[in-house]
Motif scaffolding. Sequence first.
Motif, mmCIF file in Angstrom:
data_model
loop_
_atom_site.group_PDB
_atom_site.id
_atom_site.type_symbol
_atom_site.label_atom_id
_atom_site.label_comp_id
_atom_site.label_asym_id
_atom_site.label_seq_id
_atom_site.Cartn_x
_atom_site.Cartn_y
_atom_site.Cartn_z
ATOM 1 N N ASP A 105 0.824 -1.218 0.000
ATOM 2 C CA ASP A 105 0.000 0.000 0.000
ATOM 3 C C ASP A 105 0.855 1.265 0.000
ATOM 4 N N ALA A 106 2.109 1.130 -0.388
ATOM 5 C CA ALA A 106 3.006 2.300 -0.420
ATOM 6 C C ALA A 106 2.448 3.396 -1.320
ATOM 7 N N TRP A 107 1.726 2.987 -2.378
ATOM 8 C CA TRP A 107 1.170 4.002 -3.292
ATOM 9 C C TRP A 107 0.131 4.870 -2.593
ATOM 10 N N MET A 121 0.566 -6.094 -5.786
ATOM 11 C CA MET A 121 -0.081 -4.906 -5.225
ATOM 12 C C MET A 121 -1.237 -5.274 -4.287
ATOM 13 N N PHE A 122 -1.631 -6.538 -4.287
ATOM 14 C CA PHE A 122 -2.781 -6.974 -3.496
ATOM 15 C C PHE A 122 -2.327 -7.840 -2.323
ATOM 16 N N PRO A 123 -3.148 -7.917 -1.264
ATOM 17 C CA PRO A 123 -4.438 -7.246 -1.047
ATOM 18 C C PRO A 123 -4.241 -5.783 -0.636
ATOM 19 N N VAL A 124 -5.164 -4.949 -1.074
ATOM 20 C CA VAL A 124 -5.127 -3.532 -0.731
ATOM 21 C C VAL A 124 -5.636 -3.342 0.694
ATOM 22 N N LEU A 125 -4.928 -2.526 1.448
ATOM 23 C CA LEU A 125 -5.273 -2.218 2.846
ATOM 24 C C LEU A 125 -5.423 -3.492 3.680
ATOM 25 N N GLU A 126 -4.484 -4.394 3.519
ATOM 26 C CA GLU A 126 -4.516 -5.668 4.249
ATOM 27 C C GLU A 126 -4.533 -5.450 5.758
ATOM 28 N N SER A 127 -3.786 -4.445 6.223
ATOM 29 C CA SER A 127 -3.711 -4.163 7.664
ATOM 30 C C SER A 127 -4.446 -2.881 8.040
ATOM 31 N N GLY A 128 -5.318 -2.416 7.153
ATOM 32 C CA GLY A 128 -6.071 -1.200 7.428
ATOM 33 C C GLY A 128 -5.292 0.067 7.084
ATOM 34 N N TRP A 129 -5.832 1.195 7.526
ATOM 35 C CA TRP A 129 -5.249 2.493 7.191
ATOM 36 C C TRP A 129 -4.088 2.893 8.098
ATOM 37 N N LYS A 130 -3.968 2.275 9.257
ATOM 38 C CA LYS A 130 -2.952 2.710 10.225
ATOM 39 C C LYS A 130 -1.527 2.671 9.668
ATOM 40 N N PRO A 131 -1.073 1.551 9.041
ATOM 41 C CA PRO A 131 0.288 1.541 8.479
ATOM 42 C C PRO A 131 0.482 2.595 7.391
ATOM 43 N N VAL A 132 -0.579 2.858 6.617
ATOM 44 C CA VAL A 132 -0.504 3.864 5.551
ATOM 45 C C VAL A 132 -0.304 5.250 6.147
ATOM 46 N N LEU A 133 -1.097 5.559 7.177
ATOM 47 C CA LEU A 133 -0.984 6.865 7.840
ATOM 48 C C LEU A 133 0.363 7.023 8.519
ATOM 49 N N GLY A 136 8.502 -7.077 -5.125
ATOM 50 C CA GLY A 136 7.607 -7.481 -4.043
ATOM 51 C C GLY A 136 7.861 -6.630 -2.815
ATOM 52 N N PRO A 137 6.881 -6.517 -1.917
ATOM 53 C CA PRO A 137 6.995 -5.596 -0.785
ATOM 54 C C PRO A 137 8.121 -5.912 0.192
ATOM 55 N N LYS A 138 8.382 -7.197 0.451
ATOM 56 C CA LYS A 138 9.398 -7.556 1.452
ATOM 57 C C LYS A 138 10.806 -7.265 0.957
ATOM 58 N N ILE A 139 11.121 -7.692 -0.264
ATOM 59 C CA ILE A 139 12.462 -7.454 -0.818
ATOM 60 C C ILE A 139 12.690 -5.961 -1.019
ATOM 61 N N ALA A 140 11.689 -5.259 -1.514
ATOM 62 C CA ALA A 140 11.810 -3.814 -1.753
ATOM 63 C C ALA A 140 12.088 -3.061 -0.461
ATOM 64 N N LEU A 141 11.440 -3.494 0.637
ATOM 65 C CA LEU A 141 11.591 -2.809 1.918
ATOM 66 C C LEU A 141 13.016 -2.898 2.449
ATOM 67 N N TYR A 142 13.649 -4.059 2.278
ATOM 68 C CA TYR A 142 14.973 -4.272 2.862
ATOM 69 C C TYR A 142 16.118 -4.075 1.866
ATOM 70 N N SER A 143 15.793 -3.669 0.656
ATOM 71 C CA SER A 143 16.828 -3.430 -0.344
ATOM 72 C C SER A 143 17.481 -2.063 -0.120
ATOM 73 N N THR A 144 18.793 -1.991 -0.324
ATOM 74 C CA THR A 144 19.519 -0.734 -0.145
ATOM 75 C C THR A 144 19.166 0.257 -1.244
ATOM 76 N N LEU A 145 19.193 -0.205 -2.500
ATOM 77 C CA LEU A 145 18.849 0.637 -3.643
ATOM 78 C C LEU A 145 17.819 -0.121 -4.492
#
Length: 372
Positions: A36-38, A171-183, A241-250
């Motif tokens: 949900d980074a977008w 990109m799915f599921p959208v808002l899997e953990s609700g709005w809190k992580p997005v905010l 994917g979200p996990k690899i992207a999060l921990y990637s340096t560049l």
Amino acid sequence: MSQRNTIRVSELAITISLFEVGSTTLFFIGGEAKQDAWLAMLLGALAGLFLLLMHLSIHHQEPALDLFLLFRSYMGKYVGTFVNLLFVGYFSYEASRNLRDFGEITVMTLLNRTSLWIIMLIVILVVSNSVRYGHRVLFLMCVIFLPVMLFSYVLISILIPVTGLFHFEFMFPVLESGWKPVLNAAIPEIVSFPFGQTVLFLVFYPYARTGKKLNKAVIISYIITALSLTFINQLNIFVLGPKIALYSTLPLLETVQLIDLAEVFERMDALFTMLLFLGLGVKMGAFFNGATIGLEKITGIAYKKWVLPVALLIYGMSFLSPNYTHHIVTGRQVVLNYLFPVFQIVLPLLLFITILIRKRKKRTNRSSPEKT
């Protein structure tokens, strides 16, 4: 104001766009929101738009005064000067972070046997030379860089789906953990970087040729750039994917390195590295210009005489972090959340309220009948 210092509204809009791109594509923004980074990016961009509208409103209250003269005029000589010095320090620190990013990327991607201090010394000398000729050079350079950066990012955005790297299902599921992580991801981190950094342009708005087109051009440029950055940022999710992207340096560099089409489009990482260099150079030059203009307004000494001292300050501050990990952690977890909002939100809001109160008092005094 001399004619040679004025800038076209189109040049201002282009510079804001390239400034916003800057070093943003270097990182995966809103990674805490995962796929949900977008949404976090769009939310941060919306909050940044309200800040931009406030900056434009401040400018239109006093079109002839820049950021430094505004604080001096509305907060008094001593408080205004103190705040101005804080802004000079803030702009210099932002430039020093860009300089460190420039050096670290160069070591990681191109010159891994070259000392970091040598690379950053060469960069600060090159940028200092452009700053020496004034802010007009920066705006003209951005006009030249725009076609190159626009074509390159469009090419990358096309090649990734064409080569089969694009996985929309990530990109799915959208808002899997609700709005809190997005905010949590959007505020204040994404607001602070990159969208809130437009506070710098309160220094440059008075140089733009006056007209009704200023607001429209700046807002359209901001919105288009924000949407483009949201898509480019989401490419990290679509490919890694979200996990690899999060921990990637560049992350985006790793994404671009995967492009391989018919043995024609290969080594696209070299192109992307060039784009990062251009973006970092624009951002560093803009903050550098802002700091030197500020010192000129505070002291009355010509900005050219401040180029070398500010360059030394920026170069020195770029070594505050002992390593790249410390540099990133300090930037993403400390200054974005606690330091930058003071300059991007608190102080401009305080200035805006002060201007409105002072203007209202003047109107009241003029409308009230004189007592005899």
